[in-house]
Design an enzyme around this catalytic site. Structure first.
Site, PDB file in Angstrom:
ATOM      1  N   THR A  35       8.785 -40.411  19.255  1.00 54.89           N
ATOM      2  CA  THR A  35       7.504 -39.709  19.226  1.00 54.89           C
ATOM      3  C   THR A  35       6.687 -39.997  17.970  1.00 54.89           C
ATOM      4  O   THR A  35       5.459 -39.952  18.015  1.00 54.89           O
ATOM      5  CB  THR A  35       7.699 -38.190  19.372  1.00 54.89           C
ATOM      6  OG1 THR A  35       8.583 -37.737  18.332  1.00 54.89           O
ATOM      7  CG2 THR A  35       8.282 -37.841  20.728  1.00 54.89           C
ATOM      8  N   CYS A  36       7.343 -40.318  16.861  1.00 57.37           N
ATOM      9  CA  CYS A  36       6.603 -40.638  15.633  1.00 57.37           C
ATOM     10  C   CYS A  36       5.723 -41.869  15.820  1.00 57.37           C
ATOM     11  O   CYS A  36       4.697 -42.007  15.162  1.00 57.37           O
ATOM     12  CB  CYS A  36       7.566 -40.907  14.481  1.00 57.37           C
ATOM     13  SG  CYS A  36       8.556 -39.487  14.022  1.00 57.37           S
ATOM     14  N   PHE A  37       6.160 -42.759  16.717  1.00 59.47           N
ATOM     15  CA  PHE A  37       5.460 -44.029  16.920  1.00 59.47           C
ATOM     16  C   PHE A  37       4.792 -44.142  18.288  1.00 59.47           C
ATOM     17  O   PHE A  37       4.291 -45.202  18.644  1.00 59.47           O
ATOM     18  CB  PHE A  37       6.441 -45.191  16.739  1.00 59.47           C
ATOM     19  CG  PHE A  37       7.167 -45.149  15.433  1.00 59.47           C
ATOM     20  CD1 PHE A  37       6.504 -45.440  14.253  1.00 59.47           C
ATOM     21  CD2 PHE A  37       8.496 -44.784  15.377  1.00 59.47           C
ATOM     22  CE1 PHE A  37       7.162 -45.392  13.035  1.00 59.47           C
ATOM     23  CE2 PHE A  37       9.170 -44.727  14.164  1.00 59.47           C
ATOM     24  CZ  PHE A  37       8.505 -45.029  12.988  1.00 59.47           C
TER      25      PHE A  37
END
Length: 129
Positions: A95-97
């Site tokens: 989810t960070c990317f």
């Protein structure tokens, strides 16, 4: 529920890993084609759950997917990263990317079944490894 424009989402997607050569619609790897077919067949709630799974939020940016942000506030387009099915049986989200690791499934039904299971398990607080 958000109104998710699948065409906008698809047009603002990067491909990497096994799918690195899938930059144009006509060149999409078979698994990527199946992924977008499955997304189109989903109802709005299921699409929102998928978006939540891969980005950490079910919301779509007001100006569309071309300005989708990562958790650092930088624009990070959605990315489908191809992985070998021998190393990863289920789709895995980063989810960070705004990235999903999507195994190179042998059939659309396998992809659909495992993607739906991954989305459901994460929504209920479980993770697949």
């Amino acid at each position: 529920l958000p109104n998710i424009d699948v065409d906008d989402w698809m047009n603002n997607t990067c491909y990497s890993g096994l799918y690195n050569n899938s930059q144009k619609q006509v060149d999409l790897h078979e698994a990527c084609q199946w992924f977008w077919e499955v997304v189109r067949e989903m109802n709005e709630e299921r699409r929102a759950r998928l978006l939540q799974f891969v980005t950490g939020t079910s919301g779509v940016p007001a100006k569309g997917f071309s300005i989708l942000q990562g958790n650092d506030g930088e624009v990070r387009l959605f990315s489908i990263h191809g992985v070998n099915i021998e190393t990863c049986l289920y789709p895995r989200a980063h989810t960070c990317f705004n990235r999903i690791d999507l195994p190179a499934y042998k059939s659309k039904s396998d992809l659909e079944e495992r993607l739906n299971l991954a989305i459901t398990m994460v929504a209920t607080g479980f993770d697949l490894e």
